[in-house]
Structures are given as C-alpha cells and as structure tokens.
Design a protein around this motif. Structure first.
Motif, PDB file in Angstrom:
ATOM      1  N   ARG A  39       0.823  -1.205   0.000  1.00 41.42           N
ATOM      2  CA  ARG A  39       0.000   0.000   0.000  1.00 41.42           C
ATOM      3  C   ARG A  39       0.863   1.263   0.000  1.00 41.42           C
ATOM      4  O   ARG A  39       0.481   2.293  -0.553  1.00 41.42           O
ATOM      5  N   LEU A  40       2.035   1.201   0.631  1.00 43.78           N
ATOM      6  CA  LEU A  40       2.905   2.373   0.689  1.00 43.78           C
ATOM      7  C   LEU A  40       3.480   2.694  -0.684  1.00 43.78           C
ATOM      8  O   LEU A  40       3.406   3.840  -1.146  1.00 43.78           O
ATOM      9  N   THR A  41       4.071   1.696  -1.338  1.00 41.47           N
ATOM     10  CA  THR A  41       4.659   1.980  -2.658  1.00 41.47           C
ATOM     11  C   THR A  41       3.573   2.370  -3.656  1.00 41.47           C
ATOM     12  O   THR A  41       3.782   3.247  -4.499  1.00 41.47           O
ATOM     13  N   HIS A  42       2.411   1.743  -3.552  1.00 43.70           N
ATOM     14  CA  HIS A  42       1.292   2.133  -4.420  1.00 43.70           C
ATOM     15  C   HIS A  42       0.930   3.595  -4.186  1.00 43.70           C
ATOM     16  O   HIS A  42       0.735   4.367  -5.141  1.00 43.70           O
ATOM     17  N   SER A  43       0.842   4.014  -2.932  1.00 50.77           N
ATOM     18  CA  SER A  43       0.463   5.388  -2.612  1.00 50.77           C
ATOM     19  C   SER A  43       1.490   6.384  -3.134  1.00 50.77           C
ATOM     20  O   SER A  43       1.132   7.465  -3.617  1.00 50.77           O
ATOM     21  N   VAL A  81      -8.656  14.325  -9.491  1.00 54.46           N
ATOM     22  CA  VAL A  81      -7.315  13.986  -9.987  1.00 54.46           C
ATOM     23  C   VAL A  81      -6.739  12.826  -9.181  1.00 54.46           C
ATOM     24  O   VAL A  81      -6.165  11.887  -9.732  1.00 54.46           O
ATOM     25  N   MET A  82      -6.897  12.882  -7.861  1.00 53.25           N
ATOM     26  CA  MET A  82      -6.427  11.783  -7.005  1.00 53.25           C
ATOM     27  C   MET A  82      -7.081  10.463  -7.393  1.00 53.25           C
ATOM     28  O   MET A  82      -6.423   9.419  -7.515  1.00 53.25           O
ATOM     29  N   ASP A  83      -8.378  10.495  -7.621  1.00 55.05           N
ATOM     30  CA  ASP A  83      -9.111   9.279  -7.947  1.00 55.05           C
ATOM     31  C   ASP A  83      -8.647   8.690  -9.280  1.00 55.05           C
ATOM     32  O   ASP A  83      -8.457   7.471  -9.397  1.00 55.05           O
ATOM     33  N   LEU A  84      -8.455   9.535 -10.276  1.00 51.81           N
ATOM     34  CA  LEU A  84      -7.977   9.035 -11.564  1.00 51.81           C
ATOM     35  C   LEU A  84      -6.551   8.504 -11.437  1.00 51.81           C
ATOM     36  O   LEU A  84      -6.225   7.451 -12.003  1.00 51.81           O
ATOM     37  N   ALA A  85      -5.700   9.213 -10.700  1.00 53.49           N
ATOM     38  CA  ALA A  85      -4.322   8.740 -10.510  1.00 53.49           C
ATOM     39  C   ALA A  85      -4.314   7.372  -9.834  1.00 53.49           C
ATOM     40  O   ALA A  85      -3.511   6.497 -10.184  1.00 53.49           O
ATOM     41  N   ASP A  86      -5.220   7.165  -8.878  1.00 53.91           N
ATOM     42  CA  ASP A  86      -5.339   5.870  -8.214  1.00 53.91           C
ATOM     43  C   ASP A  86      -5.762   4.796  -9.212  1.00 53.91           C
ATOM     44  O   ASP A  86      -5.189   3.701  -9.248  1.00 53.91           O
ATOM     45  N   ASP A  87      -6.767   5.101 -10.028  1.00 50.80           N
ATOM     46  CA  ASP A  87      -7.232   4.131 -11.020  1.00 50.80           C
ATOM     47  C   ASP A  87      -6.126   3.773 -12.014  1.00 50.80           C
ATOM     48  O   ASP A  87      -5.958   2.615 -12.389  1.00 50.80           O
ATOM     49  N   TYR A 103      -3.410   1.719 -10.174  1.00 49.85           N
ATOM     50  CA  TYR A 103      -3.986   0.419  -9.828  1.00 49.85           C
ATOM     51  C   TYR A 103      -4.046  -0.479 -11.054  1.00 49.85           C
ATOM     52  O   TYR A 103      -3.602  -1.635 -11.040  1.00 49.85           O
ATOM     53  N   SER A 104      -4.562   0.049 -12.164  1.00 46.69           N
ATOM     54  CA  SER A 104      -4.748  -0.768 -13.365  1.00 46.69           C
ATOM     55  C   SER A 104      -3.421  -1.169 -13.995  1.00 46.69           C
ATOM     56  O   SER A 104      -3.245  -2.311 -14.417  1.00 46.69           O
ATOM     57  N   VAL A 105      -2.483  -0.248 -14.043  1.00 48.00           N
ATOM     58  CA  VAL A 105      -1.216  -0.503 -14.726  1.00 48.00           C
ATOM     59  C   VAL A 105      -0.263  -1.326 -13.866  1.00 48.00           C
ATOM     60  O   VAL A 105       0.304  -2.331 -14.312  1.00 48.00           O
ATOM     61  N   HIS A 106      -0.089  -0.921 -12.624  1.00 42.43           N
ATOM     62  CA  HIS A 106       0.935  -1.556 -11.803  1.00 42.43           C
ATOM     63  C   HIS A 106       0.537  -2.948 -11.313  1.00 42.43           C
ATOM     64  O   HIS A 106       1.398  -3.804 -11.115  1.00 42.43           O
ATOM     65  N   ASP A 107      -0.761  -3.178 -11.112  1.00 39.95           N
ATOM     66  CA  ASP A 107      -1.173  -4.524 -10.714  1.00 39.95           C
ATOM     67  C   ASP A 107      -0.914  -5.524 -11.834  1.00 39.95           C
ATOM     68  O   ASP A 107      -0.546  -6.678 -11.588  1.00 39.95           O
ATOM     69  N   GLU A 161     -10.512   1.565 -21.247  1.00 38.74           N
ATOM     70  CA  GLU A 161      -9.188   0.938 -21.302  1.00 38.74           C
ATOM     71  C   GLU A 161      -8.646   0.694 -19.897  1.00 38.74           C
ATOM     72  O   GLU A 161      -8.056  -0.358 -19.607  1.00 38.74           O
ATOM     73  N   ILE A 162      -8.847   1.660 -19.000  1.00 38.42           N
ATOM     74  CA  ILE A 162      -8.425   1.473 -17.607  1.00 38.42           C
ATOM     75  C   ILE A 162      -9.198   0.312 -16.984  1.00 38.42           C
ATOM     76  O   ILE A 162      -8.635  -0.545 -16.294  1.00 38.42           O
TER      77      ILE A 162
END
Length: 436
Positions: free
Chosen positions: A85-89, A224-230, A233-237, A349-350
């Motif tokens: 969760r830390l590196t993701h954040s 912006v935060m919500d889109l950055a999270d999406d 989340y989608s790419v790094h997972d 796409e996301i």
C-alpha cells in the motif's frame, strides 16, 4: 492528441498562473477559506505554504508508515518485487502531482490527497475490509475511505481532537466519496453504491470541510487523485502479475481469454459495462503495442515492461488532461471551478486493464485458504478485543474506549484498533490473543 509541457516547478506559479497573495481570491485561486484548519493553530513561518505543511504532516504520520506492511494486491513479503500500500500510494502521488500541476491544482494538495487515499485500509487489503464491514454492520459499517477521514481528523496524533488538522482544501481533496452510507449516487442498474466517505459520528468535521461544496460533488483535486489511483492500480497490478509469473499477456491474443477478462469486469465492476466496448478497449491496447506478449524475466524484458507501464500512464493521464483543457481552456482549474473530464474510451481501457488483474490474480485467490483465513483472523480479533477491552487495546484506543458513551461507540473503537494493524501485526496479535 494535445500534450502539455511540465517544466521546472516554480513555488509561486501554479499551472502557469501566479500564486495569489495570502487572502487574495481569483479565478482558480486558493484563498483563506481553503487554507482554514478545523482547529485554529498559532501563526507559522511563511517559508512553507499551508499545503506544503499538510503534505509534510501526512508523510510523517504513523498511518503512512504502516502502509509499508499492508497488502496492495499480493501479500507483502511474498515477493520482493510486488507493491505494498505504501509503494502504491507513492506512485499514485507521483502521477497525481504531475497531472494536478498540469491542470493548475496546487501540487501539494493533490500530493497529500494521493498519499492519504489508502490510509484507512485495514490489514489484508480489501479482504480485511470486507471482514470489518461485516462485523461493523450494526454500527454503520466499515469503509476504507471513511476510515481515512477518521484517521486524518481524529485518530492520527498531531493536534488533540483534530488528528492531523489539515487544511480544508487538503481534507476535501482526500474525500473520494463525499457522502454518508446509502447517500451516494445510484449505479446504472438503480442500486446504491456501497462506497461512502464518512461515518455518522464524524459528520461534524465532514460538514465543516464540505462547507461551500456542492452536495455529492468531488473537488477537482479529489478527482485527480481518484484518476491517478485508477491509473496506478490498473497498470501496476498488471505489471506485478506479469513479473510474478501469474499472468502471460500473450494470452490476450486468444478470444476466449479476452472474454474471460470481459466477464471478470462485469462481475467485479458491474454488468452494465458493454462487453463489446470492453473487447474494443482491449483491442486498442493490443494494437497500440502496449501489452507485451513475451516476458522472460531478463533485465531487458523488465526494462521493456517498465517502458510499457510508463507509456500506459502517459496515455491515460494525457487523454484526461487534453479533454479537460479542451473544454475549460488554460488557467488554474481548482476546487469547484472545473471537472476532470476523462474520455469514455480511456475509462474503458483502464477498466479493461483492471479486469486483467481481476481475471488472473484477484478472482482466483478468493478461493485460496489463505484469503479465507485472513477474513477469519480479522473477525476473531474484533471479537477477542471487544471481550478484553480496554486492557488488550493500545493506550490511545484504550482511552477512546473509556470515553465511549455506549456499546456501539466501544465497538467502533475496537474496529479502529483492528483497522490500524498491519498484515504482520494482525497475525502476531491473533497468535497471541487467539492462539489458533
């Protein structure tokens, strides 16, 4: 597609627009209302802006440190490569900061919101969240985003009675779901969203931070935060799944495997998403060359995979920036002066990438004994701590328990305690208190 240069950051210029003097308001400017804190504090040095102080408070918080031992998708410690969760954040904050700055948001407001967006998640990620939601159902439920607000405004020690006591703009930016349970927007099928951002007993500070905000509307910084999270989340997972050997993206050359991904999206994120549109989104990503079909684990393959993830982030972020600027033009787009516009093709796409992670990683693990055991551990901890409180609670939570007015409030304190634990400490507490 239109692109935007992001040059060196000037602390007195936001999104190409000079930062207003303290107390000055202008189009897209931040003023006294935005920098107000719930509990007034003595004047501070002007060497840092109020928003820079907010970000620093988050970075130095104990809740932030605990994210390093909390599950993102794969359990921490199962692989040295996988994200926590830390590196993701941190990655969400990097994406959000650049996107926000390009659109004229204060980068520290967006950065702080991105860093805080997962603070409320309990041990074992969404698996633990479901377990806590079940035991907390009689007292208003449990939701990671509502728990984040509770941490920022109550539980995290900085200013007594006010948590980190962040500014109104930063707190509002951290609220992904600005409504109480059951009060959110309806899904396309008419059902209410299960997501919410505030518990009933945190309503006073929620009302304060939302002063002047349209009901149910997120601030530009929160969007912006919500889109950055999406995006992250989608790419790094998917990246983690490829490197961990759980996913071969070459499988998506098969129509049957693509159908599996589409079905996963519809089960996890809603059947109202068109199968044809999701299939088309996967097709665009494949045709763009952004889904590698061979991965042998070599340093060259890792570098190529990293280039692809960077390109996907740029593709998604750039599309939103271009669409938003096309409608709103230049200038600082802050708070409630604009909406972040994400093209439907980009959203799909996301979502399709999220479906890849669901189909090959998240859905299969649901039946694994480990994940069932994790939910039992969380439920056991709530039960045993409720029986042995306040003695078994950590000192701050024991004090909260002693001050609680009724059984519902005392159960909320126990839930707060369990939610604060990391994956590792939850296992240790369970072994000590339950013994099985």
């Amino acid at each position: 597609m239109q692109t935007f240069e992001q040059g060196a950051f000037d602390p007195d210029v936001v999104g190409g627009v000079p930062r207003p003097a303290e107390g000055e308001q202008g189009p897209g400017a931040y003023g006294d209302h935005d920098v107000e804190r719930f509990v007034q504090e003595p004047p501070k040095s002007r060497l840092r802006t109020p928003f820079e102080r907010d970000r620093a408070r988050v970075v130095h918080s104990s809740a932030m440190r605990r994210l390093g031992a909390k599950t993102q998708v794969l359990t921490p410690g199962t692989d040295d490569f996988v994200r926590t969760r830390l590196t993701h954040s941190l990655e969400v904050a990097q994406i959000g900061r650049e996107m926000g700055r390009a659109l004229g948001c204060d980068p520290d407001v967006v950065d702080a919101a991105c860093l805080t967006h997962d603070l409320g998640h309990p041990p074992f990620g969404h698996n633990g969240e479901r377990a806590l939601a079940a035991v907390a159902d009689p007292i208003g439920g449990f939701e990671g985003n509502a728990q984040t607000l509770r941490l920022l405004t109550r539980l995290e020690p900085k200013v007594p009675g006010a948590g980190l006591n962040l500014t109104r703009a930063s707190l509002d930016a951290s609220v992904k779901y600005p409504w109480a349970f059951g009060a959110g927007p309806r899904r396309p099928d008419g059902t209410a969203t299960g997501k919410f951002g505030v518990y009933p007993d945190d309503a006073p500070v929620f009302t304060w931070l939302r002063k002047g905000a349209p009901d149910g509307v997120r601030s530009m910084e929160a969007q912006v935060m919500d889109l950055a999270d999406d995006i992250a989340y989608s790419v790094h997972d998917v990246e983690d799944a490829v490197v961990g050997g759980r996913l071969d993206l070459g499988l998506l050359e098969s129509a049957d495997e693509r159908a599996r991904v589409v079905a996963a999206v519809q089960v996890w994120y809603g059947a109202w998403h068109s199968a044809d549109a999701l299939e088309a989104a996967l097709g665009r990503l494949r045709e763009s060359g952004l889904l590698m079909t061979q991965f042998d684990g070599s340093r060259g393959a890792l570098a190529h995979l990293k280039d692809l993830t960077s390109s996907l982030i740029g593709r998604f972020s750039g599309a939103a920036q271009a669409a938003t600027r096309e409608v709103y033009g230049p200038g600082a787009l802050t708070r409630y002066s604009a909406r972040l516009l994400v093209p439907e093709e980009t959203q799909l796409e996301i979502l399709a990438l999220k479906g890849v992670a669901v189909a090959y990683v998240m859905a299969p693990r649901e039946e694994e004994p480990l994940y069932q055991a994790q939910r039992e551990i969380v439920a056991d901890l709530v039960e045993v701590l409720a029986e042995r409180a306040p003695v078994a609670l950590e000192a701050p939570f024991a004090a909260d328990w002693a001050e609680a007015d009724d059984d519902a409030a005392r159960l909320r304190v126990v839930v707060d305690q369990v939610a604060s634990l990391t994956d590792v400490s939850a296992l240790q507490w369970h072994a000590r208190l339950v013994g099985r």
